[in-house]
Write an enzyme that holds these catalytic residues in place. Structure first.
Site, PDB file in Angstrom:
ATOM      1  CE  LYS A   9      10.516   5.622  -2.987  1.00 40.43           C
ATOM      2  NZ  LYS A   9      10.767   4.248  -3.443  1.00 40.43           N
ATOM      3  CG  ASP A  62      14.055   3.042  -2.679  1.00 44.17           C
ATOM      4  OD1 ASP A  62      14.881   2.683  -3.539  1.00 44.17           O
ATOM      5  OD2 ASP A  62      12.872   2.677  -2.669  1.00 44.17           O
ATOM      6  CD  GLU A 105      14.104  -0.132  -0.886  1.00 45.65           C
ATOM      7  OE1 GLU A 105      14.032   0.169   0.327  1.00 45.65           O
ATOM      8  OE2 GLU A 105      13.103  -0.303  -1.595  1.00 45.65           O
ATOM      9  CD  GLU A 133      11.001  -1.627  -5.419  1.00 45.96           C
ATOM     10  OE1 GLU A 133      11.424  -1.070  -4.415  1.00 45.96           O
ATOM     11  OE2 GLU A 133      10.135  -1.138  -6.157  1.00 45.96           O
ATOM     12  CG  ASP A 179       6.756  -6.802  -5.389  1.00 43.57           C
ATOM     13  OD1 ASP A 179       6.635  -5.604  -5.102  1.00 43.57           O
ATOM     14  OD2 ASP A 179       5.943  -7.409  -6.119  1.00 43.57           O
ATOM     15  CG  HIS A 207       8.462  -3.238  -2.858  1.00 44.98           C
ATOM     16  ND1 HIS A 207       7.565  -3.526  -3.872  1.00 44.98           N
ATOM     17  CD2 HIS A 207       8.634  -1.905  -2.863  1.00 44.98           C
ATOM     18  CE1 HIS A 207       7.221  -2.396  -4.471  1.00 44.98           C
ATOM     19  NE2 HIS A 207       7.848  -1.396  -3.890  1.00 44.98           N
TER      20      HIS A 207
END
Lengths: 420, 420
Positions: free
Chosen positions: B214, B242, B268, B295, B318, B345
């Site tokens: 992240k 992400d 992402e 997602e 997703d 995802h």
């Protein structure tokens, strides 16, 4: 905070019938905010829906209660930009969108109810309250997140400052002449030809200079109904059509091309309201017929893209689709930045009462013009509101009562509450 | 139909913390469908949320009950394309989206529960059931409305027919070797550097060839954490990042450019998941770094545009964001048409269990390849499922139990039901 699931049985008369919505029951997920100020003033807001699922929308309103209970009233109303950010960026609730659908519209109702409360406490109608704010105060209401590639805070300030000269004259003109309206009353798909012709004639007699017909059910029917409408209203009245998302992109292009001889004011919602690139392709193919959309535009990020892609030339914001007054101000600023006219969606339950304030604010403080601008008018259900719209001579006359126009009569709420 | 508001207190350990979601409580708006067949088989489905608002999502599930009660089981399960259309195009419920947010995800849970029921009754895992359908049966599941400018029914049939040769070999390989996974377990923002390093090492030891971190909280932190991760995993392990929608377009371009030295597998969710044109601008500016998103992609119309605009090069569908298996099949077909890899995802509650079926179906019957494809894996909460994922050696091994993988343990539902 009190909520109500209010539904009107409009499907019985086919008012509001179109190619995608054959039997709407116009409804409101309705919200009342009370304070302990002792002045008895309440803030009212709602989400317009068309029946089933209104209970889901009410559940979403209830989910926001924790953000409201126990707040200081003055402080909250003085920082509605901050409240908007807090609600929209609640990280857990945000997952349910983000910034779209049931949860986002619920936030819109809360935000609108807070504006209603603020305007009532200030003793002024919302349009005047908004127009009285400084450019700095207005941009503080707007969340520029995800917009800065198209509109920065500084650019928004420039737009608002440029609109200041001439405001007193515009306000005088608005009060004297009103804001132009168009009517969708004649054009519902469920009406027969005689009713269509009669209602077109009445619209012209009432002073409207634009009408709108629903299309997209059957091409032959559309040609016949447009022929009737054009014959009745003559060449000088503008005639728009609305497909309510009925078509795919290739079909939209074919169908609109077939309707082009009727000199269309615009073609509305030709396809999915999410399809920026699809609308752009349609707009290129059917030019110079203007493409209009927006009543189902989920948020400001979508509108930004429609403008960036030249995918619409008439922007139809809606009072209860996005997250309330604040997000609609962002959309008005985006439209002004791209030089596109805003012609708000209305009708339903209370949408006319609510959205007129935004159009009038736009005229006074944002775009500064009425050119190519009209607000939709549908003559349904106004009798349920404490301050129903005043539409005469084809124009909205500015409301003078304090508030945002969103307060429904106590009796109407009671009599039309769903399931008890 | 029974519904449950299931919530896990994950915010206490900062599992799942990222730049936009500091304290998620992983939750499921959970649905069980029973029939009177006497076989005791139930269909289970859910919407994944991160806490507050899970009750709103449950209310949306309840609003769909009228579409399900009293139906013939056999007939319903034999026409899940028809059921999908009926649910998604319910004209009144549609107003609450359309096709996005709370109401659309609720439809997804119902659709997925019906697929779970169908697969259990057939005695096969969902991936195998889907792969056993003919191309004609598969396209009957898909609603091509709003897609035909990019993908027609005939084009979809061509894709599916082209994927038939070699399927037996691919299935044998899938059963023997599994489907590649990557892990997000090391990379949550709430973890300290020592924990990050330890988890990166463990990921490599466990056989993963890709990890994800992240980013987006603070650039210096991101650089430091990426430096640690690269040092630990070496140059051969792929490292994705992400941003969870943290940036505006200009900021995304700057930030990603600063992270480029770390040889990113992809970046992402750089910005709003609705911003097709924004992602396209970012993708052009940061090339060759691949842009990934999906997602939070609300529906197939959005994915169509991302593909048309070259706005993503990794598509992350997703299992519970769109309207279930059927809409995800449409998205798999769109991705195949544009030659873009799908890397689903997962994580949260049960998303790994659910989405693996779609990836395996894609390999067997749609794209026919594993090239550049990985399914996300996060090692949280699997113990609550009747048939938890089998991830070994960095790969998902195909589930053999009948159903869609979406059934939670009775005890977990009971113990984690919210508000009693």
């Amino acid at each position: 905070m009190r909520t109500h699931d209010v539904r009107f049985p409009t499907s019985q008369t086919l008012d509001g019938s179109d190619a995608m919505n054959p039997d709407p029951d116009y409804s409101a997920a309705y919200l009342r905010l009370r304070t302990d100020a002792g002045d008895g003033i309440e803030g009212h807001g709602f989400v317009f829906t068309i029946g089933r699922g209104n209970d889901v929308q009410v559940a979403a309103l209830r989910a926001l209660e924790g953000h409201l209970l126990g707040r200081e009233v003055e402080e909250t109303l003085a920082d509605l930009g901050g409240v908007w950010r807090e609600l929209v960026h609640d990280s857990q609730l945000r997952w349910l969108g983000p910034e779209k659908g049931v949860m986002h519209m619920a936030i819109g109702a809360v935000v609108n109810a807070l504006w209603d409360l603020r305007a009532k406490r200030a003793g002024v109608p919302l349009w005047r309250l908004l127009a009285s704010l400084s450019p700095e105060e207005i941009v503080d209401l707007v969340d520029f997140r995800y917009l800065t590639d198209a509109l920065t805070r500084d650019q928004a300030l420039d737009i608002l400052r440029a609109a200041r000269p001439g405001r007193a004259e515009r306000e005088a003109r608005l009060l004297a002449e009103g804001y132009p309206a168009y009517t969708t009353t004649p054009g519902w798909l469920g009406y027969d030809d005689a009713k269509l012709a009669r209602l077109c004639r009445e619209a012209v007699d009432q002073g409207f200079t634009q009408i709108k017909l629903k299309v997209g059910g059957d091409l032959d029917d559309d040609v016949r109904r447009l022929t009737i409408a054009r014959e009745v209203v003559g060449p000088d009245i503008r005639v728009a059509v609305d497909a309510n998302q009925r078509w795919d992109v290739p079909e939209a292009i074919e169908w609109i091309t077939a309707l082009r001889p009727f000199d269309l004011a615009w073609v509305e919602e030709p396809t999915s309201p999410d399809d920026v690139l699809g609308h752009a392709a349609i707009a290129r193919a059917v030019a110079p017929v203007p493409v209009a959309t927006g009543e189902h535009g989920a948020n400001r990020v979508l509108f930004k893209q429609f403008l960036q892609a030249d995918a619409l030339s008439v922007l139809q914001l809606d009072a209860t689709r996005v997250a309330g007054v604040n997000e609609n101000i962002a959309i008005l600023l985006l439209a002004a930045r791209f030089g596109v006219p805003v012609c708000p969606h209305a009708g339903g339950v209370g949408l006319c009462e609510a959205v007129q304030h935004l159009a009038m604010f736009d005229y006074l403080a944002v775009s500064g013009t009425l050119e190519n601008r009209v607000v939709e008018f549908v003559d349904h259900l106004h009798e349920h509101f404490v301050t129903p719209v005043d539409v005469r001579g084809g124009r909205y006359h500015p409301p003078k009562a304090p508030g945002a126009g969103t307060e429904m009569l106590e009796r109407s709420i009671r009599e039309h509450s769903h399931g008890g």
